[in-house]
Design a protein around this motif. Structure first.
Motif, PDB file in Angstrom:
ATOM      1  N   ILE A 133      17.534  21.863 -26.296  1.00 48.11           N
ATOM      2  CA  ILE A 133      18.110  22.529 -25.122  1.00 48.11           C
ATOM      3  C   ILE A 133      17.777  21.745 -23.857  1.00 48.11           C
ATOM      4  N   ARG A 134      16.536  21.273 -23.765  1.00 47.82           N
ATOM      5  CA  ARG A 134      16.157  20.460 -22.606  1.00 47.82           C
ATOM      6  C   ARG A 134      16.974  19.182 -22.541  1.00 47.82           C
ATOM      7  N   GLY A 135      17.222  18.575 -23.698  1.00 49.69           N
ATOM      8  CA  GLY A 135      18.043  17.362 -23.744  1.00 49.69           C
ATOM      9  C   GLY A 135      19.454  17.615 -23.241  1.00 49.69           C
ATOM     10  N   ILE A 136      20.018  18.736 -23.625  1.00 44.68           N
ATOM     11  CA  ILE A 136      21.360  19.100 -23.168  1.00 44.68           C
ATOM     12  C   ILE A 136      21.345  19.369 -21.665  1.00 44.68           C
ATOM     13  N   GLN A 137      20.301  20.046 -21.179  1.00 44.81           N
ATOM     14  CA  GLN A 137      20.190  20.297 -19.745  1.00 44.81           C
ATOM     15  C   GLN A 137      20.094  18.985 -18.957  1.00 44.81           C
ATOM     16  N   VAL A 138      19.323  18.041 -19.484  1.00 45.48           N
ATOM     17  CA  VAL A 138      19.190  16.736 -18.828  1.00 45.48           C
ATOM     18  C   VAL A 138      20.549  16.033 -18.799  1.00 45.48           C
ATOM     19  N   LEU A 139      21.269  16.039 -19.908  1.00 42.70           N
ATOM     20  CA  LEU A 139      22.589  15.405 -19.953  1.00 42.70           C
ATOM     21  C   LEU A 139      23.541  16.042 -18.945  1.00 42.70           C
ATOM     22  N   ASN A 140      23.512  17.367 -18.850  1.00 42.36           N
ATOM     23  CA  ASN A 140      24.364  18.058 -17.881  1.00 42.36           C
ATOM     24  C   ASN A 140      23.997  17.700 -16.446  1.00 42.36           C
ATOM     25  N   LEU A 141      22.704  17.604 -16.180  1.00 40.85           N
ATOM     26  CA  LEU A 141      22.268  17.237 -14.833  1.00 40.85           C
ATOM     27  C   LEU A 141      22.669  15.799 -14.502  1.00 40.85           C
ATOM     28  N   ILE A 142      22.533  14.900 -15.445  1.00 42.21           N
ATOM     29  CA  ILE A 142      22.919  13.511 -15.214  1.00 42.21           C
ATOM     30  C   ILE A 142      24.432  13.414 -15.005  1.00 42.21           C
ATOM     31  N   ARG A 143      25.185  14.167 -15.758  1.00 39.51           N
ATOM     32  CA  ARG A 143      26.640  14.201 -15.571  1.00 39.51           C
ATOM     33  C   ARG A 143      26.973  14.732 -14.179  1.00 39.51           C
ATOM     34  N   ASP A 144      26.275  15.776 -13.765  1.00 41.55           N
ATOM     35  CA  ASP A 144      26.470  16.335 -12.424  1.00 41.55           C
ATOM     36  C   ASP A 144      26.125  15.299 -11.356  1.00 41.55           C
ATOM     37  N   PHE A 145      25.039  14.556 -11.568  1.00 44.04           N
ATOM     38  CA  PHE A 145      24.628  13.497 -10.648  1.00 44.04           C
ATOM     39  C   PHE A 145      25.721  12.443 -10.516  1.00 44.04           C
ATOM     40  N   GLU A 146      26.263  12.027 -11.644  1.00 42.11           N
ATOM     41  CA  GLU A 146      27.288  10.984 -11.644  1.00 42.11           C
ATOM     42  C   GLU A 146      28.591  11.458 -11.008  1.00 42.11           C
ATOM     43  N   MET A 147      28.859  12.747 -11.055  1.00 40.49           N
ATOM     44  CA  MET A 147      30.107  13.286 -10.512  1.00 40.49           C
ATOM     45  C   MET A 147      30.028  13.581  -9.015  1.00 40.49           C
TER      46      MET A 147
END
Length: 146
Positions: A23-37
């Motif tokens: 779950i933490r890994g998915i949260q990190v991926l979502n945050l990184i995607r948000d950062f990139e967007m």
């Protein structure tokens, strides 16, 4: 309520609050995607934009992942509006952009932003002062004619 020892309660709460590794890994991926967007809107200030990026980076770090300051610097350099091109060009010519800190970049961009705001403020005052003067002169001329 069924847990008896403080350690077992702590472990349970820790697992619930932090989530599982997946779950933490998915949260990190979502945050990184948000950062990139993230994009700068013309109406937003550099401070607002940088705070959004730093906030996302800190949330990634809190989840236990590594997030380098250089990523924030690169993002800022790529995404800032065209009005900051002069500042970016000056930084490119005077410093090694791979070694520039986030604070240095932020200060340079904020300085240009403040200068632009001051110039816009002065030009508005100049525009409004001219018609007011003409109006006074017109009234004086009319009074002199009477």
């Amino acid at each position: 309520m069924s847990l008896k020892s403080a350690k077992s309660i702590w472990d349970y709460l820790k697992a619930e609050c932090e989530g599982h590794e997946r779950i933490r890994g998915i949260q990190v991926l979502n945050l990184i995607r948000d950062f990139e967007m993230q994009k700068v809107k013309e109406t937003k200030t550099i401070k607002d934009y940088s705070e959004r990026l730093v906030n996302i980076a800190n949330r990634v770090r809190l989840l236990g992942s590594v997030f380098y300051e250089s990523c924030i610097v690169e993002k800022m350099l790529v995404i800032v509006p065209e009005i900051f091109e002069a500042t970016i060009t000056t930084l490119e010519n005077t410093k090694d952009l791979s070694k520039i800190t986030f604070v240095e970049l932020l200060n340079a961009l904020k300085a240009q932003e403040q200068l632009r705001v001051m110039r816009e403020g002065n030009s508005e005052e100049a525009l409004f002062s001219k018609p007011q003067d003409e109006g006074k002169n017109k009234k004086k001329k009319e009074q002199e004619e009477w």
